[in-house]
Design an enzyme around this catalytic site. Structure first.
Site, PDB file in Angstrom:
ATOM      1  N   CYS A   2       0.904  -1.494   0.309  1.00  0.00           N
ATOM      2  CA  CYS A   2       0.287   0.388   0.381  1.00  0.00           C
ATOM      3  C   CYS A   2       0.895   1.314  -0.402  1.00  0.00           C
ATOM      4  CB  CYS A   2      -0.640   0.099   1.309  1.00  0.00           C
ATOM      5  SG  CYS A   2      -2.428  -1.310   1.253  1.00  0.00           S
ATOM      6  N   ARG A  27       4.148   0.879  -6.994  1.00  0.00           N
ATOM      7  CA  ARG A  27       3.376  -0.153  -5.474  1.00  0.00           C
ATOM      8  C   ARG A  27       3.209  -1.131  -5.534  1.00  0.00           C
ATOM      9  NH1 ARG A  27       6.636   1.461  -0.661  1.00  0.00           N
ATOM     10  NH2 ARG A  27       5.148   0.555   0.393  1.00  0.00           N
ATOM     11  N   TRP A  75      -3.522  -2.301  -1.567  1.00  0.00           N
ATOM     12  CA  TRP A  75      -3.034  -3.508  -1.847  1.00  0.00           C
ATOM     13  C   TRP A  75      -4.114  -4.587  -0.988  1.00  0.00           C
ATOM     14  CZ3 TRP A  75      -1.727  -8.441  -1.659  1.00  0.00           C
ATOM     15  CH2 TRP A  75      -0.759  -8.945  -2.062  1.00  0.00           C
ATOM     16  N   ASN A  99      -1.117   0.906   6.110  1.00  0.00           N
ATOM     17  CA  ASN A  99      -0.232  -0.005   5.349  1.00  0.00           C
ATOM     18  C   ASN A  99       0.221  -0.678   6.388  1.00  0.00           C
ATOM     19  OD1 ASN A  99       1.262  -1.371   3.604  1.00  0.00           O
ATOM     20  ND2 ASN A  99       2.859  -0.090   3.746  1.00  0.00           N
ATOM     21  N   GLY A 100      -0.055  -2.802   6.138  1.00  0.00           N
ATOM     22  CA  GLY A 100       0.069  -3.894   6.747  1.00  0.00           C
ATOM     23  C   GLY A 100      -0.983  -4.374   7.363  1.00  0.00           C
ATOM     24  N   GLU A 478      15.308 -16.844 -11.908  1.00  0.00           N
ATOM     25  CA  GLU A 478      15.495 -15.478 -12.473  1.00  0.00           C
ATOM     26  C   GLU A 478      14.660 -15.592 -13.425  1.00  0.00           C
ATOM     27  OE1 GLU A 478      15.061 -11.046 -12.198  1.00  0.00           O
ATOM     28  OE2 GLU A 478      14.804 -13.053 -10.598  1.00  0.00           O
ATOM     29  N   LYS A 482      11.007 -13.725 -13.769  1.00  0.00           N
ATOM     30  CA  LYS A 482      10.556 -12.735 -15.115  1.00  0.00           C
ATOM     31  C   LYS A 482       9.634 -13.145 -15.769  1.00  0.00           C
ATOM     32  CE  LYS A 482      12.683  -9.864 -13.355  1.00  0.00           C
ATOM     33  NZ  LYS A 482      12.744 -10.237 -11.871  1.00  0.00           N
ATOM     34  N   GLU A 485       5.853 -13.491 -14.161  1.00  0.00           N
ATOM     35  CA  GLU A 485       5.421 -12.630 -13.190  1.00  0.00           C
ATOM     36  C   GLU A 485       4.298 -11.080 -14.397  1.00  0.00           C
ATOM     37  OE1 GLU A 485       7.685 -10.685 -10.488  1.00  0.00           O
ATOM     38  OE2 GLU A 485       9.405 -10.321 -12.088  1.00  0.00           O
ATOM     39  N   HIS A 501      13.774 -36.706 -14.815  1.00  0.00           N
ATOM     40  CA  HIS A 501      12.871 -37.049 -13.623  1.00  0.00           C
ATOM     41  C   HIS A 501      12.069 -36.783 -13.539  1.00  0.00           C
ATOM     42  CE1 HIS A 501      17.217 -39.253 -12.283  1.00  0.00           C
ATOM     43  NE2 HIS A 501      17.482 -38.163 -12.727  1.00  0.00           N
ATOM     44  N   LYS A 600       5.735  -3.780  -5.407  1.00  0.00           N
ATOM     45  CA  LYS A 600       6.752  -3.675  -5.521  1.00  0.00           C
ATOM     46  C   LYS A 600       7.281  -4.054  -4.499  1.00  0.00           C
ATOM     47  CE  LYS A 600      10.923  -2.206  -7.717  1.00  0.00           C
ATOM     48  NZ  LYS A 600      11.589  -3.181  -8.679  1.00  0.00           N
TER      49      LYS A 600
END
Length: 605
Positions: A2, A27, A75, A99-100, A478, A482, A485, A501, A600
């Protein structure tokens, strides 16, 4: 996650708040709102689901004039995406943004008899009601009482009906930064909202109360005693947080990687050797540990995976990499002789911060690699090594990953030197190889049209697989992250030797496989694995060094990177994988910089 902004001063508050929320859009959020004192000193709320642009349109219809207010981008955690669940929340004489996560909000709802009184489904509104029940005209006393009964993480900004022109803030874990400028007093969850007005700021310490008015800003401990804030100065300007002609922040930040790499490496080279004297890091930290434990989340954790593959064979001590959210709930094998390296771009990632605190409780020495000066992780670690990437706005991390790798590579080099695993000549040669990565990255950025063309096949497929061996496997982790997402293509990384396997069962006609083959000692085996997937109809995108000898029909697309030392191929490879993800997202007409459901900075569990 947030975004928070607060302002009190001579300028038009609505404009400051809306512009601040626009700066904080990166964010990640799903609704936005503001609250402000109007010219009659009454608090007015305007909030909307969707983007800040929708909120701005609503505000344009209700121009009221104000010099004090708070704003928020939400968010969703508790409750769905609705206007009612958007912040700010109002309860009696209290208007609040948060925020939290308040973990005990169910207990508080019952204790304070809030059933049937709540207008939203959020834990944040519960906190507002609890604060209102404590308020008797003394904001600091009420806030202290609130902090004593809520459990969880929070960054609160608060206005009280009978205190026009005043904003109060308090935090635990969730970040808040504040500044007093010629334009007035500001508070925010992120420096990017303050940069248009000042480069000097302070981090609101945990369990301290900050009070903003139009003519000053004051800091108090939780008992109301005045405290002098520690003023810091940001080392980048507003241009760094703008697109500057690029269509997206992600592409701009990909282009900024070579310069960020130089800014992180060069100040730490003295007489051709790695030197952390200016960072206050003594060689005893590296000499006296028996093991290394790296803790991080997401991209930062994958940087740790690369560093582990590099460090362990050289240092000949155990090097472990753990996801922070797992580490904090485990009983980790660490002690006073363990060096715990904490990696976080923002320095505020909640799971990583909790892992840091756990490591310190075990008596381990902690070294943080962070990008944000004065962040909580930076302040709480025994030692800190700042990366110098400047602000990273796109949700998908690019330059933060590269500079984290550079910092870890330099730590590995210094440790090898201190522990007698490298001679001075070997350490100097290693650094020269690391610096060779800079022009190698520049070369791949200059050839970005290659990646733009190759995603034509990729964007029409639901799945993609990345594979490699050794360091190349660490790189591929990585790359898969990328792609998934920002393009929403299901992507999976596989150690090439593990294909038989299980994973090879998923390889069929036209399934994209991005194969990374830059490590000479396993190159032949890797090529054999490429043949295996090609024989099953895979669409192969092969990444090798310039001088690699490969049969013409082995890959559908073959990308060659400059011929540099195997240990440093991660840097040009990172550029390729970032560009593949970028152009795949672009090709699917998605929001490159703000992918769905992601934020973010992850400041809630």
């Amino acid at each position: 996650m947030c975004g928070i902004i607060g302002y009190s001063g001579p300028l038009e508050a609505e404009t400051i708040l809306l512009d601040g929320l626009s700066q904080l859009e990166y964010r990640g959020y799903d609704s936005a709102g503001i609250a402000f004192f109007d010219t009659a000193s009454n608090i007015r709320l305007i909030k909307r689901t969707g983007k800040v642009a929708a909120l701005r349109e609503a505000c344009d219809l209700e121009k009221a004039g104000s010099h004090c207010g708070i704003g928020h981008t939400r968010w969703a955690t508790h409750g769905g995406v609705t206007d009612a669940n958007a912040h700010p929340h109002r309860a009696g004489r209290v208007t609040l943004i948060h925020n939290g996560i308040i973990e005990n909000y169910h207990d508080l709802t019952e204790k304070f008899g809030l059933e049937g009184r709540l207008a939203s489904q959020t834990d944040s509104e519960v906190a507002a009601h609890v604060l209102d029940s404590f308020y008797n005209g003394d904001p600091k006393a009420a806030i202290k009482s609130l902090t004593q009964c809520v459990e969880g993480s929070y960054g609160f900004c608060i206005m009280f009906d009978d205190r026009p022109g005043e904003i109060y803030g308090v935090r635990r874990v969730s970040p808040l930064v504040a500044a007093y400028t010629r334009s007035g007093a500001l508070i925010a969850s992120d420096l990017t909202a303050l940069i248009p007005y000042t480069r000097k700021y302070f981090v609101v310490p945990e369990d301290h109360i900050v009070k903003l008015t139009g003519y000053k800003i004051a800091l108090y401990d939780i008992n109301g005693n005045p405290v002098s804030p520690q003023i810091m100065e940001v080392n980048w300007n507003m241009d760094s947080a703008m697109k500057n002609g690029f269509p997206h922040f992600m592409l701009k930040e990909i282009h900024e990687q070579p310069e960020a790499l130089k800014n992180t490496i060069l100040p730490r080279i003295s007489k051709g050797l790695p030197d952390f004297s200016d960072d206050g890091i003594d060689d005893s930290l590296f000499a006296e540990c028996d093991r290394i434990h790296m803790v991080a989340c997401g991209t930062a954790m994958y940087a740790g995976m690369v560093a582990r593959a590099l460090m362990e064979p050289v240092l000949r001590i155990p090097v472990t990499v753990t996801i922070a959210s797992e580490f904090r709930y485990a009983d980790p094998l660490i002690d006073q002789r363990t060096l715990v390296i904490i990696i976080s771009q923002s320095g505020e990632t909640i799971d990583t911060l909790a892992a840091l605190r756990l490591a310190k409780s075990y008596g381990s020495k902690t070294l943080a690699i962070v990008n944000v000066k004065g962040s909580t992780i930076a302040r709480e670690s025994d030692f800190v090594l700042y990366t110098h990437a400047g602000p990273e706005i796109a949700v998908a991390s690019t330059k933060a990953y590269s500079v984290q790798l550079a910092a870890l590579y330099m730590i590995g080099c210094r440790m090898a030197l201190v522990r007698g695993k490298f001679t001075d000549k070997e350490a100097s040669s290693f650094l020269l190889g690391l610096l060779d990565a800079v022009p190698a990255m520049e070369a791949m950025i200059a050839r970005k049209e290659e990646e733009k063309n190759l995603v034509t096949h990729l964007i029409n497929q639901p799945d993609a697989f990345f594979m490699g061996r050794g360091l190349d496997y660490a790189f591929s982790l990585e790359g898969a992250l990328k792609l998934k997402e920002i393009s929403y293509i299901h992507a999976e990384a596989c150690a090439a030797g593990e294909l038989k396997h299980g994973t090879i069962a998923l390889i069929a006609s036209n399934v994209p496989v991005i194969a990374i083959a830059t490590q000479e000692h396993v190159f032949a085996k890797m090529i054999s694995n490429v043949r295996e997937v090609k024989a099953r109809g895979a669409f192969v995108i092969l990444l090798t060094k310039e001088n690699a000898v490969v049969d013409g029909g082995l890959a559908d697309i073959h990308i060659r990177i400059p011929d540099i030392d195997d240990r440093f191929t991660v840097f040009p490879i990172a550029v390729i994988l970032q560009l593949i993800a970028y152009y795949a997202s672009l090709g699917k007409n998605l929001d490159v910089d703000q992918p769905r459901n992601l934020a973010k900075s992850v400041t809630v569990e």
